[in-house]
Write a protein that holds these residues in place. Structure first.
Motif, PDB file in Angstrom:
ATOM      1  N   THR A 185       0.821  -1.220   0.000  1.00 26.06           N
ATOM      2  CA  THR A 185       0.000   0.000   0.000  1.00 26.06           C
ATOM      3  C   THR A 185       0.850   1.264   0.000  1.00 26.06           C
ATOM      4  O   THR A 185       0.309   2.362   0.035  1.00 26.06           O
ATOM      5  CB  THR A 185      -0.940   0.018   1.221  1.00 26.06           C
ATOM      6  OG1 THR A 185      -0.151  -0.029   2.413  1.00 26.06           O
ATOM      7  CG2 THR A 185      -1.894  -1.172   1.192  1.00 26.06           C
ATOM      8  N   LEU A 243       4.582   4.669  -4.608  1.00 27.03           N
ATOM      9  CA  LEU A 243       5.712   4.228  -5.420  1.00 27.03           C
ATOM     10  C   LEU A 243       6.167   5.347  -6.357  1.00 27.03           C
ATOM     11  O   LEU A 243       6.057   5.235  -7.576  1.00 27.03           O
ATOM     12  CB  LEU A 243       5.327   2.965  -6.206  1.00 27.03           C
ATOM     13  CG  LEU A 243       4.866   1.778  -5.365  1.00 27.03           C
ATOM     14  CD1 LEU A 243       4.392   0.632  -6.253  1.00 27.03           C
ATOM     15  CD2 LEU A 243       5.957   1.315  -4.421  1.00 27.03           C
ATOM     16  N   GLY A 300       7.277   3.467  -9.699  1.00 26.50           N
ATOM     17  CA  GLY A 300       6.488   2.250  -9.787  1.00 26.50           C
ATOM     18  C   GLY A 300       7.025   1.045  -9.045  1.00 26.50           C
ATOM     19  O   GLY A 300       6.512  -0.051  -9.217  1.00 26.50           O
ATOM     20  N   PRO A 328      -1.388 -10.042 -10.465  1.00 22.79           N
ATOM     21  CA  PRO A 328      -1.720  -8.897  -9.619  1.00 22.79           C
ATOM     22  C   PRO A 328      -2.404  -9.369  -8.330  1.00 22.79           C
ATOM     23  O   PRO A 328      -3.154 -10.340  -8.330  1.00 22.79           O
ATOM     24  CB  PRO A 328      -2.657  -8.065 -10.478  1.00 22.79           C
ATOM     25  CG  PRO A 328      -3.267  -9.037 -11.441  1.00 22.79           C
ATOM     26  CD  PRO A 328      -2.240 -10.102 -11.661  1.00 22.79           C
ATOM     27  N   ALA A 386      -5.231  -0.953  -5.415  1.00 24.51           N
ATOM     28  CA  ALA A 386      -4.545  -0.697  -6.693  1.00 24.51           C
ATOM     29  C   ALA A 386      -3.809  -1.972  -7.078  1.00 24.51           C
ATOM     30  O   ALA A 386      -3.339  -2.707  -6.214  1.00 24.51           O
ATOM     31  CB  ALA A 386      -3.566   0.449  -6.539  1.00 24.51           C
ATOM     32  N   ARG A 431      -1.058  -4.466  -7.685  1.00 23.46           N
ATOM     33  CA  ARG A 431       0.340  -4.565  -7.246  1.00 23.46           C
ATOM     34  C   ARG A 431       0.840  -5.976  -7.503  1.00 23.46           C
ATOM     35  O   ARG A 431       0.077  -6.940  -7.482  1.00 23.46           O
ATOM     36  CB  ARG A 431       0.491  -4.249  -5.747  1.00 23.46           C
ATOM     37  CG  ARG A 431       0.158  -2.809  -5.352  1.00 23.46           C
ATOM     38  CD  ARG A 431       1.237  -1.858  -5.844  1.00 23.46           C
ATOM     39  NE  ARG A 431       0.863  -0.470  -5.718  1.00 23.46           N
ATOM     40  CZ  ARG A 431       1.285   0.351  -4.773  1.00 23.46           C
ATOM     41  NH1 ARG A 431       2.093  -0.083  -3.827  1.00 23.46           N
ATOM     42  NH2 ARG A 431       0.919   1.612  -4.771  1.00 23.46           N
ATOM     43  N   THR A 436       5.799  -3.809  -7.055  1.00 25.93           N
ATOM     44  CA  THR A 436       5.647  -2.931  -8.217  1.00 25.93           C
ATOM     45  C   THR A 436       4.175  -2.635  -8.465  1.00 25.93           C
ATOM     46  O   THR A 436       3.297  -3.337  -7.975  1.00 25.93           O
ATOM     47  CB  THR A 436       6.230  -3.558  -9.507  1.00 25.93           C
ATOM     48  OG1 THR A 436       5.406  -4.646  -9.916  1.00 25.93           O
ATOM     49  CG2 THR A 436       7.658  -4.020  -9.304  1.00 25.93           C
ATOM     50  N   ASP A 437       3.943  -1.598  -9.260  1.00 22.79           N
ATOM     51  CA  ASP A 437       2.571  -1.281  -9.664  1.00 22.79           C
ATOM     52  C   ASP A 437       2.299  -1.725 -11.100  1.00 22.79           C
ATOM     53  O   ASP A 437       1.327  -1.320 -11.709  1.00 22.79           O
ATOM     54  CB  ASP A 437       2.276   0.207  -9.490  1.00 22.79           C
ATOM     55  CG  ASP A 437       3.128   1.101 -10.378  1.00 22.79           C
ATOM     56  OD1 ASP A 437       3.924   0.591 -11.208  1.00 22.79           O
ATOM     57  OD2 ASP A 437       3.010   2.327 -10.251  1.00 22.79           O
ATOM     58  N   HIS A 438       3.189  -2.566 -11.627  1.00 22.82           N
ATOM     59  CA  HIS A 438       3.023  -3.077 -12.990  1.00 22.82           C
ATOM     60  C   HIS A 438       3.605  -4.485 -13.078  1.00 22.82           C
ATOM     61  O   HIS A 438       4.449  -4.867 -12.260  1.00 22.82           O
ATOM     62  CB  HIS A 438       3.713  -2.138 -14.002  1.00 22.82           C
ATOM     63  CG  HIS A 438       5.160  -1.926 -13.706  1.00 22.82           C
ATOM     64  ND1 HIS A 438       5.613  -1.017 -12.774  1.00 22.82           N
ATOM     65  CD2 HIS A 438       6.262  -2.536 -14.196  1.00 22.82           C
ATOM     66  CE1 HIS A 438       6.917  -1.059 -12.726  1.00 22.82           C
ATOM     67  NE2 HIS A 438       7.342  -1.970 -13.569  1.00 22.82           N
TER      68      HIS A 438
END
Length: 164
Positions: free
Chosen positions: A23, A26, A48, A128, A133, A135, A157-159
Motif C-alpha cells: 500500500t 511508489l 512504480g 496482480p 490498486a 500490485r 511494483t505497480d506493474h
C-alpha cells in the motif's frame, strides 16, 4: 550491509513488511534510503517500485566448506518458508530468472536497480494481488560476492514484471 544485519529471520515479520509495502506510494526517480544513524540500506524507491531487504545473513568472511553449505542451506530455508507462506496467501508463484541462459531482464526499471543492488537471484513472483490498486510482489535470495552476506529481498511494483 542492510539495516537487517544481525536480525534473526522471522517469516511473520517478512510477510508483514511485504504486506505493508503493497500500500506504499511508489514515486520516482529511483533513490536509496538508509538507516539515519548507520546509513545501512533500508530500501530503494523508484517510479512504480519499492525494493527492500527482509533479512541478511552474517558475512561469509572466513567461512568455507561445510559452514558455507550450512549458511546457504539456512538462507534457502528462509526463502522457502517465505515463499510457502506467500503461496498460501496469494496462490502459486511463478519464477522469473534474472541470470542464466533463460534470463533476459530488460534495462528498464526495476530491473536496472535490482542488478545495480546485486539483487540478481531468481524472483518468486505473485500478482496482480487484490487491493485498492494493482500490485505485484516478488522475493529473492541474493549473494553479491564471496564474503558478502546472503540477503533476502522483496520487490513491490505497480506493474507486471516480464523479461524480454
Amino acid at each position: 550491509m542492510t539495516a537487517r544485519a544481525g536480525e534473526p529471520y522471522d517469516t511473520r515479520r517478512a510477510v508483514s513488511a511485504i504486506e505493508s509495502a503493497l500500500t506504499a506510494p511508489l514515486p520516482g526517480p529511483a533513490a536509496d534510503e538508509g538507516e539515519p544513524v548507520t546509513g545501512e540500506w533500508t530500501a530503494t524507491r523508484g517510479e512504480g517500485f519499492l525494493l527492500f531487504p527482509l533479512w541478511e545473513s552474517e558475512p561469509l568472511t572466513g567461512v568455507y566448506e561445510r559452514a558455507w553449505t550450512d549458511a546457504e542451506t539456512a538462507a534457502e530455508a528462509n526463502l522457502t518458508a517465505l515463499v510457502t507462506e506467500l503461496d498460501t496467501r496469494w496462490g502459486p508463484h511463478r519464477t522469473l530468472p534474472l541470470l542464466g541462459p533463460e534470463a533476459r531482464p530488460p534495462g528498464a526499471e526495476p530491473f536496472r536497480t535490482l542488478l545495480a543492488k546485486d539483487c540478481n537471484g531468481d524472483l518468486a513472483l505473485w500478482g496482480p494481488l487484490p487491493g485498492p490498486a494493482p500490485r505485484w510482489a516478488a522475493v529473492s535470495l541474493n549473494h553479491c560476492d564471496g564474503d558478502a552476506p546472503l540477503t533476502l529481498t522483496a520487490l513491490v511494483t505497480d506493474h507486471p514484471l516480464e523479461t524480454v
